[in-house]
Design an enzyme around this catalytic site. Structure first.
Site, PDB file in Angstrom:
ATOM      1  N   GLU A   1      22.841   6.796  -0.778  1.00  0.00           N
ATOM      2  CA  GLU A   1      23.866   4.858  -0.662  1.00  0.00           C
ATOM      3  C   GLU A   1      25.428   5.387  -0.015  1.00  0.00           C
ATOM      4  O   GLU A   1      25.758   4.667   0.726  1.00  0.00           O
ATOM      5  CB  GLU A   1      23.542   4.792  -2.436  1.00  0.00           C
ATOM      6  CG  GLU A   1      22.895   3.979  -2.507  1.00  0.00           C
ATOM      7  CD  GLU A   1      22.784   3.094  -1.959  1.00  0.00           C
ATOM      8  OE1 GLU A   1      22.708   2.351  -1.536  1.00  0.00           O
ATOM      9  OE2 GLU A   1      21.818   2.431  -2.585  1.00  0.00           O
TER      10      GLU A   1
ATOM     11  N   SER B   1      18.810  -1.323 -10.170  1.00  0.00           N
ATOM     12  CA  SER B   1      19.287  -0.982  -8.553  1.00  0.00           C
ATOM     13  C   SER B   1      21.026  -0.160  -8.901  1.00  0.00           C
ATOM     14  O   SER B   1      22.195  -0.227  -7.771  1.00  0.00           O
ATOM     15  CB  SER B   1      19.484  -2.435  -7.946  1.00  0.00           C
ATOM     16  OG  SER B   1      18.901  -1.456  -6.445  1.00  0.00           O
TER      17      SER B   1
ATOM     18  N   LYS C   1      14.604   3.387  -3.682  1.00  0.00           N
ATOM     19  CA  LYS C   1      14.839   3.284  -5.301  1.00  0.00           C
ATOM     20  C   LYS C   1      13.590   3.626  -5.875  1.00  0.00           C
ATOM     21  O   LYS C   1      13.084   4.967  -6.746  1.00  0.00           O
ATOM     22  CB  LYS C   1      15.546   2.486  -6.182  1.00  0.00           C
ATOM     23  CG  LYS C   1      17.070   3.025  -5.738  1.00  0.00           C
ATOM     24  CD  LYS C   1      18.128   2.006  -6.195  1.00  0.00           C
ATOM     25  CE  LYS C   1      19.477   2.788  -5.756  1.00  0.00           C
ATOM     26  NZ  LYS C   1      20.065   0.654  -6.177  1.00  0.00           N
TER      27      LYS C   1
ATOM     28  N   SER D   1      17.364  -1.576  -1.053  1.00  0.00           N
ATOM     29  CA  SER D   1      16.990  -0.233  -2.679  1.00  0.00           C
ATOM     30  C   SER D   1      15.758  -0.529  -2.672  1.00  0.00           C
ATOM     31  O   SER D   1      15.674   0.522  -3.716  1.00  0.00           O
ATOM     32  CB  SER D   1      17.857  -1.296  -3.760  1.00  0.00           C
ATOM     33  OG  SER D   1      19.533  -1.279  -3.417  1.00  0.00           O
TER      34      SER D   1
END
Length: 340
Positions: free
Chosen positions: A204, A168, A107, A104
């Protein structure tokens, strides 16, 4: 971290939204290839301290690098570290040019790309984005889905960004990627902002379908701190967009035991974590944290710590990051005391 058994030899980490399947015959090879082995296959714990005799770090950094190596010794994990003093230009690294799976952490790169588009007038932070129920996958970490379980709601772009970065949110991540036109827009956007050494190939949702996809989203510790430095130096975003993302990153709720773990209470840390699951063989593909730390005298340092291919517990993986961040804090805080 939240994990549950999905099937034989398959674990799912809700925090990162990644499937890891130990039954896959190429698992070990993929982790070795993508998760940060040193070129000759050694673990960081196998590095002898005399190997840094030719270290190109400044003299003051040589001892810090030794301390970082000691913190990693004996751990069954691959560790990559990069440090960048944002005011004095101090640099230090351990495996800093090795590729690590971001999880993550990507991001942060997505948020930079979205906000760059905001600055260009393509989007607005107060712009409403329609989120259908089908956009809210049920089998992943998603505070947005928890807050709006039925979907079919219009949310301001600013809210989706906050959930995606500070909490997240995996569904929020894919909503933003669709808005941008896909992962390639993030790669292209980072290059346009002067940052190389980063690859974003999958969403994702892709990583839900194929655990192997996570290794195609990689960066190096060096690239991570370069991106943080360019962000902090306001070479990427407008003042307003910088202020928005800075505040959002300081409100990150994930990984409190990582970079923040051993820093003085109240220290301002703007950071982004990344976490994989653990497979049935006991291997955790990645536990990461990158961020900017504000020192008591107002100086800052960027730090990236990636822990990959680990056979340690989650607590130990996070402690590796906390220990290293604590050592870097002591180095910079000691300089500040000496100068005062």
């Amino acid at each position: 971290m939240r994990a549950t058994t999905v099937g034989p030899a398959v674990l799912f980490c809700f925090c990162a939204g990644i499937f890891l399947c130990a039954a896959c015959p190429v698992f070990a090879a993929r982790v070795e290839c993508a998760a940060g082995y040193i070129s000759d296959g050694r673990s960081v714990s196998d590095i002898k301290l005399e190997h840094i005799a030719g270290d190109s770090s400044p003299p003051a950094g040589g001892e810090l690098r030794r301390e970082i190596l000691r913190a990693a010794q004996g751990k069954k994990a691959q560790v990559g570290v990069a440090v960048y003093g944002l005011e004095d230009g101090f640099r230090l690294g351990v495996n800093e040019t090795t590729r690590f799976p971001m999880q993550s952490v990507f991001k942060f790169h997505i948020a930079l790309t979205v906000l760059r588009a905001v600055d260009a007038g393509k989007f607005r932070l107060d712009q409403n984005i329609y989120v259908a129920k089908r956009d809210l996958l049920p089998n992943t970490w998603s505070p947005i889905r928890d807050k709006y379980p039925e979907g079919n709601v219009s949310l301001p772009l600013s809210e989706i960004l906050r959930h995606t970065v500070a909490q997240s949110d995996n569904n929020g991540c894919d909503i933003l990627l669709r808005l941008l036109g896909g992962p390639k827009a993030v790669e292209d956007g980072m290059r346009a902002m002067g940052v190389g050494g980063v690859a974003v190939k999958h969403t994702e949702k892709d990583m839900h379908r194929d655990w192997n996809a996570q290794f195609a989203n990689w960066t190096t510790p060096e690239s991570a701190v370069d991106a943080l430095a360019a962000f902090y130096g306001k070479r990427m975003l407008s003042e307003a967009s910088f202020a928005f993302l800075w505040k959002t990153m300081t409100e990150t709720s994930t990984g409190p035991g990582r970079i923040r773990g051993k820093l003085p209470e109240g220290t301002v840390v703007a950071h982004k974590t990344g976490t994989s699951g653990t497979n049935a063989r006991g291997v955790t593909a990645a536990v990461n944290d990158i961020g900017i730390v504000t020192l008591p005298d107002g100086r800052h340092f960027a730090i990236a710590v990636f822990v990959a291919d680990s056979r340690e517990s989650m607590a130990t993986n996070e402690a590796i990051i906390a220990d290293i961040a604590g050592l870097v804090w002591d180095h910079f805080a000691g300089q500040g005391r000496a100068a005062s």
